[in-house]
Design an enzyme around this catalytic site. Structure first.
Site, PDB file in Angstrom:
ATOM      1  N   HIS A 170      33.316  50.310  42.918  1.00 25.26           N
ATOM      2  CA  HIS A 170      33.713  51.625  43.166  1.00 25.26           C
ATOM      3  C   HIS A 170      32.632  52.560  43.335  1.00 25.26           C
ATOM      4  CE1 HIS A 170      36.619  49.386  40.101  1.00 25.26           C
ATOM      5  NE2 HIS A 170      37.486  50.076  40.765  1.00 25.26           N
TER       6      HIS A 170
ATOM      7  N   ILE B 132      31.257  44.798  47.459  1.00 14.74           N
ATOM      8  CA  ILE B 132      29.729  44.700  46.588  1.00 14.74           C
ATOM      9  C   ILE B 132      30.081  43.517  45.722  1.00 14.74           C
ATOM     10  CG2 ILE B 132      28.347  45.869  44.790  1.00 14.74           C
ATOM     11  CD1 ILE B 132      28.504  47.378  47.618  1.00 14.74           C
TER      12      ILE B 132
ATOM     13  N   SER C 140      34.810  42.936  40.531  1.00 16.01           N
ATOM     14  CA  SER C 140      36.379  43.519  40.218  1.00 16.01           C
ATOM     15  C   SER C 140      36.545  43.481  38.711  1.00 16.01           C
ATOM     16  CB  SER C 140      37.173  42.131  40.618  1.00 16.01           C
ATOM     17  OG  SER C 140      38.504  42.320  40.151  1.00 16.01           O
ATOM     18  N   SER C 141      37.359  44.559  38.443  1.00 18.59           N
ATOM     19  CA  SER C 141      37.630  44.983  37.240  1.00 18.59           C
ATOM     20  C   SER C 141      38.327  43.686  36.455  1.00 18.59           C
ATOM     21  CB  SER C 141      38.626  46.147  36.899  1.00 18.59           C
ATOM     22  OG  SER C 141      38.166  47.097  37.904  1.00 18.59           O
TER      23      SER C 141
HETATM   24  P1  AMP Z   1      40.894  49.183  42.250  1.00 18.53           P
HETATM   25  O1  AMP Z   1      40.322  49.963  40.888  1.00 18.53           O
HETATM   26  O2  AMP Z   1      40.504  47.519  42.049  1.00 18.53           O
HETATM   27  O3  AMP Z   1      42.158  49.584  42.434  1.00 18.53           O
HETATM   28  O4  AMP Z   1      39.896  49.403  43.228  1.00 18.53           O
HETATM   29  C1  AMP Z   1      39.729  50.815  43.753  1.00 18.53           C
HETATM   30  C2  AMP Z   1      38.936  50.815  45.156  1.00 18.53           C
HETATM   31  O5  AMP Z   1      37.744  50.258  44.938  1.00 18.53           O
HETATM   32  C3  AMP Z   1      39.669  49.902  46.031  1.00 18.53           C
HETATM   33  O6  AMP Z   1      39.480  50.700  47.434  1.00 18.53           O
HETATM   34  C4  AMP Z   1      38.774  48.699  46.194  1.00 18.53           C
HETATM   35  O7  AMP Z   1      38.819  47.924  47.389  1.00 18.53           O
HETATM   36  C5  AMP Z   1      37.494  49.080  45.774  1.00 18.53           C
HETATM   37  N1  AMP Z   1      36.607  47.983  45.508  1.00 18.53           N
HETATM   38  C6  AMP Z   1      37.030  47.303  44.082  1.00 18.53           C
HETATM   39  N2  AMP Z   1      35.974  46.376  44.033  1.00 18.53           N
HETATM   40  C7  AMP Z   1      35.402  46.346  44.909  1.00 18.53           C
HETATM   41  C8  AMP Z   1      33.913  45.936  45.232  1.00 18.53           C
HETATM   42  N3  AMP Z   1      33.496  44.794  44.681  1.00 18.53           N
HETATM   43  N4  AMP Z   1      33.233  46.268  46.673  1.00 18.53           N
HETATM   44  C9  AMP Z   1      33.878  47.520  47.181  1.00 18.53           C
HETATM   45  N5  AMP Z   1      34.835  47.800  47.034  1.00 18.53           N
HETATM   46  C10 AMP Z   1      35.591  47.497  46.044  1.00 18.53           C
END
Ligand code: AMP
Length: 280
Positions: free
Chosen positions: A37, A177, A186-187
């Site tokens: 993020h 990343i 990932s969360s």
């Molecule tokens: P989320 O909170 O999982 O909905 O993700 C929010 C944003 O962060 C989305 O656009 C995801 O694709 C991006 N995102 C989540 N994990 C990663 C990562 N490891 N690398 C790059 N972007 C990420």
């Protein structure tokens, strides 16, 4: 950093910025923020005068048997990360603020794009994503919005929605990343037990092998998918949901490797469903 819980507060701030001729970037997230993020925020800060980050676990993108209730949350720690990376405003609404009682309007792409890849096991997911992102676009009215390639199908679908609905917003895709051992951040990685966490590197191993085959000139998609499948199947804790190759902009199945072929996978490690991908 401004913390806003109300749509009206976001609008007031954005109106003030626009009066000053400043550009606005939006980074939509579901919170529990990590360096993935943060990389989106960094990119937004580098390209826009003001950066709004939404931090909202969106209920409409979770299916009835999915992890909405247990999705990890830590708003205090999110604020620290966002402040350190130079976000201007974090929008942290309640569910009631985002979805007024009896809300019945959704944004949905009616072709096959939301049914492909993750859509096979998550049939209402992308309707929820398009609806919440569309609402965020209306609330924040950003010049640019930043999304991770981690969720490649989401990025492809958002680009399609923006084209179809004539949103005057530039959509910027940002690279995945990873942890030092390759696992995409990932969360949901917090769900993994120590043993599962080790097993989870099988996704990135398969991604890196596929990437190497493409770099070495392999043109046959099935040959690459077979090699990736074999790698994942070598891990006893892994169960494949899908390992597929599609055209990134249409999400139509790909037979031959082309510049925009997306190799994507979803794999269960125990009960945790993880995704990863690479673009040829
Ligand atoms: P989320 O909170 O999982 O909905 O993700 C929010 C944003 O962060 C989305 O656009 C995801 O694709 C991006 N995102 C989540 N994990 C990663 C990562 N490891 N690398 C790059 N972007 C990420």
């Amino acid at each position: 950093m401004i913390v806003a819980e109300k749509i009206s507060d976001v609008r007031k701030n954005v109106a003030e910025w626009k009066k000053q001729g400043l550009t606005v970037g939006l980074v939509p997230t579901m919170g529990y923020l990590h360096e993935g993020h943060a990389s989106l925020v960094d990119k937004a800060v580098s390209e826009c005068d003001k950066v709004v980050v939404s931090d909202f676990v969106n209920p409409t993108q979770f299916g009835p048997n999915e992890d909405l209730a247990k999705y990890p949350r830590d708003f205090e720690s999110d604020c620290k990360l966002l402040e350190a990376h130079g976000a201007t405003l974090v929008f942290h609404p309640s569910v009631e603020e985002m979805y007024p009682e009896n809300a019945a309007t959704f944004v949905e792409i009616l072709n096959d794009m939301p049914k492909k890849l993750c859509g096979k096991t998550r049939p209402i997911h992308f309707r929820g994503v398009c609806t919440v992102v569309s609402k965020l676009f209306n609330i924040v009215t950003p010049d640019k919005a930043f999304f991770g390639m981690k969720d490649a199908q989401q990025l492809s679908i958002i680009k399609k929605m923006v084209r179809d609905m004539s949103y005057g917003i530039e959509i910027i895709g940002c690279p995945i990343i990873r942890e030092d051992d390759g696992l995409a951040k990932s969360s949901r990685n917090t769900y993994l037990s120590p043993e599962e966490r080790m097993a989870a590197t099988i996704l990135s191993k398969a991604v890196f092998e596929g990437k190497k085959m493409v770099e070495n000139g392999e043109k046959n998609v099935q040959t690459i998918l077979d090699a990736q499948t074999k790698i994942i199947e070598s891990e006893p804790l892994a169960k494949i949901d899908y390992v597929s190759a599609v055209d990134f902009s249409t999400l139509e199945d790909a037979a031959e490797v082309k510049p925009d072929t997306l190799f994507a996978m979803a794999v269960y490690i125990g009960t945790t469903r993880l995704i990863d991908n690479f673009l040829a």
